[in-house]
Design an enzyme around this catalytic site. Structure first.
Site, mmCIF file in Angstrom:
data_model
loop_
_atom_site.group_PDB
_atom_site.id
_atom_site.type_symbol
_atom_site.label_atom_id
_atom_site.label_comp_id
_atom_site.label_asym_id
_atom_site.label_seq_id
_atom_site.Cartn_x
_atom_site.Cartn_y
_atom_site.Cartn_z
ATOM 1 N N GLU A 176 2.164 -0.194 -4.830
ATOM 2 C CA GLU A 176 1.092 0.717 -5.246
ATOM 3 C C GLU A 176 1.677 2.108 -5.417
ATOM 4 O OE1 GLU A 176 -3.167 2.707 -4.073
ATOM 5 O OE2 GLU A 176 -1.593 2.483 -2.599
ATOM 6 N N ASP A 196 0.821 -1.210 0.000
ATOM 7 C CA ASP A 196 0.000 0.000 0.000
ATOM 8 C C ASP A 196 0.858 1.264 0.000
ATOM 9 O OD1 ASP A 196 -2.849 0.919 0.344
ATOM 10 O OD2 ASP A 196 -1.967 1.905 2.096
HETATM 11 C C1 NOJ Z 1 -4.341 3.039 -0.978
HETATM 12 C C2 NOJ Z 1 -5.458 2.059 -0.860
HETATM 13 O O1 NOJ Z 1 -5.624 1.392 -2.081
HETATM 14 C C3 NOJ Z 1 -6.678 2.846 -0.443
HETATM 15 O O2 NOJ Z 1 -7.854 2.106 -0.536
HETATM 16 C C4 NOJ Z 1 -6.427 3.338 0.941
HETATM 17 O O3 NOJ Z 1 -7.502 4.151 1.353
HETATM 18 C C5 NOJ Z 1 -5.134 4.142 1.034
HETATM 19 N N1 NOJ Z 1 -4.057 3.540 0.321
HETATM 20 C C6 NOJ Z 1 -4.702 4.298 2.460
HETATM 21 O O4 NOJ Z 1 -4.249 3.060 2.954
#
Ligand code: NOJ
Ligand code: CA
Length: 527
Positions: free
Chosen positions: A263, A200
């Site tokens: 990500e 993440d």
């Molecule tokens: C990215 C995640 O995909 C999203 O859903 C989340 O709200 C944020 N990061 C914070 O963790």
């Protein structure tokens, strides 16, 4: 040796919305286990499950209060062990979500950290004194509403940093104890047999050590995401984030065959630096098909730029949608579903699809009184809410679409079109989106040209994206009509022009004197 993830098709499951087995209106791990046969039938080869750890659910699981357990809502640790085992029996890899940037404010680490200034865990999070005027230490903004990224803790008189909700305090990865504790979390799950992590917001983990103010964004206008008022110069993609990437990679490399997917929402030149020298992410997520305009010239250009930017030895990847983005079928119009899927599964590299894309699921309509996402609630009316793309998976035409028991109110309403758009219905129709997706997957997984071949773009007119994938022994062309009008395309002389598959799932695509006539919204693969 070949890396399994280079030939993989990753399928993202948002666990709250996949399959509810105990009638509480929320999907669970036993539900995913029940659907593994479906996934194996579909032909995908890896599942990535969004967080299912204990959490107060301020951000629906991206606020973790225990990294080494399962939220009772989703099941038990034993259920996860069974899921891993059952998936592996079916040759499906399991990728879990790792959330290193922040914990929940209810994590015991943070509860300790905020308890006093001299608590041994104080430095596990970012604590700063107020600015001279008593306000926050700098101008950084938080996602989901765009207020200050700093929250004052009255009791100890300092502010803590949260790039997301105040319920998601950022962990201080410059502290070696934090590094150790968090890397240990990775080992815990690798030891349980998982095959990789999606990490993440990996590119936001390190922050400017001097906490300098972010500069204003000259392109920002009212109506845009309030968070984007500033350029995130000092709060993301810092030089030593690459060091963080390498820490994670070293842990993954203690094991065999593990994949790390980052990500990362960055422009291509910055994005590809997260491959490192082959010692950072195996796959820094490439979200550019989500971010770009759905236009043939734009897409052809994007593919060229991405291919050209990849460092030596880097394996590409593509994504059409995820739980933070409006669904592909809604962004481009449902008629493009097949074309998008064909593009995703024929480009060079590992594709990641989002649950429901295989049946052309669209965003659901969420009545005001059913909104739950803080991204919408804190900044209403800007289209930033993520509830629409998180509605229950549409399995059949029974009430609640087979996601939950008929008399249950699911955590988010099922999209209205489920009686028509659902797995059961489409399994029975030879020309459905689902039948098409499955056939495309079957072809891809046995085509060396699509799995490993080179990429070369071809001349194409308005609305058409065309390219060749080839190995020494196989050459296929992919020709996609992104538009609302029929288009013709000259078949080059090095192709025999045999049609392998059309998004229309019929044999009606016409070829006259080496001109391919594409119907609107049609894509074809040719030999
Ligand atoms: C990215 C995640 O995909 C999203 O859903 C989340 O709200 C944020 N990061 C914070 O963790
Ligand atoms: Ca449930």
């Amino acid at each position: 040796m070949e890396n399994w993830w280079e030939n993989a098709i990753v399928y993202q499951i948002y666990p709250r919305s996949y399959q509810d087995t105990n009638g509480d209106g929320v999907g669970d791990l036993p539900g995913i286990i029940e659907r593994l046969d479906y996934l194996a039938w579909l032909g995908i080869t890896a599942i990535w499950i969004s967080p299912c750890y204990p959490s107060p659910m301020a951000d629906f699981g991206y606020d973790v209060s225990d990294y080494k357990d399962i939220h009772p809502m989703f099941g038990t640790l034993a259920d996860m062990e069974r899921l891993i085992e059952e998936a592996h029996k079916r040759d499906l890899k399991v990728i879990l979500d790792f959330v290193p940037n922040h914990s929940s404010h209810q994590h015991p680490w943070f509860i300790e950290s905020r308890s006093s200034r001299d608590n041994p865990k104080r430095d596990w999070y970012y604590w700063r004194d107020p600015a001279p005027d008593g306000g926050p230490p700098n101008n950084w903004l938080a996602h989901f509403g765009g207020g200050s990224a700093w929250e004052l803790d009255e009791k100890t008189g300092q502010y803590y940093l949260h790039l997301f909700l105040p319920e998601q305090p950022d962990l201080n990865w410059r502290n070696p104890e934090v590094q150790e504790a968090m890397l240990d979390v990775m080992r815990f799950w690798f030891d349980k047999g998982i095959d990789g992590f999606r990490v993440d917001v990996s590119y936001k983990v390190m922050k400017d050590p001097d906490y300098r103010d972010n500069p204003p964004n000259p392109d920002w206008k009212p109506g845009m995401n309030p968070f984007a008022r500033l350029i995130q110069k000092y709060s993301e993609n810092q030089p030593d984030n690459h060091e963080f990437n390498r820490w994670l990679r070293q842990v993954a490399d203690e094991y065999e065959d593990k994949v790390l997917i980052g990500e990362i929402y960055l422009d291509i030149p910055e994005l590809v630096t997260h491959y490192g020298q082959g010692d950072e992410f195996h796959l820094p997520f490439n979200f550019h098909l989500i971010r770009c305009e759905w236009d043939a010239a734009v897409i052809s250009d994007l593919i060229e730029k991405y291919e050209a930017a990849l460092p030596e030895g880097a394996w590409p990847n593509w994504v059409l949608g995820n739980h933070d983005q409006h669904r592909f079928a809604t962004r481009t119009g449902v008629a493009q579903s097949g074309v998008g899927m064909m593009l995703l599964l024929t480009l060079r590299g590992t594709p990641t699809m989002y649950y429901g894309e295989e049946i052309g699921m669209e965003d659901g309509d969420i009545p005001l009184d059913r909104l739950v996402d803080p991204a919408e609630i804190n900044a209403p009316g800007l289209g930033l809410g993520r509830d629409p793309e998180r509605t229950p998976m549409q399995w059949d035409r029974s009430p609640n679409a087979g996601f939950s028991l008929p008399d249950v109110t699911p955590w988010l309403p099922t999209a209205n079109n489920y009686p028509l758009i659902n797995v059961a219905e489409q399994q029975g129709l030879p020309d459905s989106m689902l039948s098409f997706t499955r056939q495309l997957i079957t072809f891809r997984q046995q085509s060396q040209a699509l799995l490993k071949g080179s990429y070369r773009s071809l001349e194409a007119g308005d609305d058409v994206v065309a390219f060749i994938r080839e190995t020494e022994n196989e050459r296929v062309a992919v020709v996609l009509n992104l538009g609302y009008s029929p288009r013709s395309w000259k078949i080059p002389s090095d192709l025999n022009g045999e049609i392998i598959l059309s998004t229309r799932m019929d044999k009606e695509t016409e070829i006259f004197s080496r001109q391919l006539y594409l119907r609107r919204h049609e894509g074809v693969i040719l030999r």
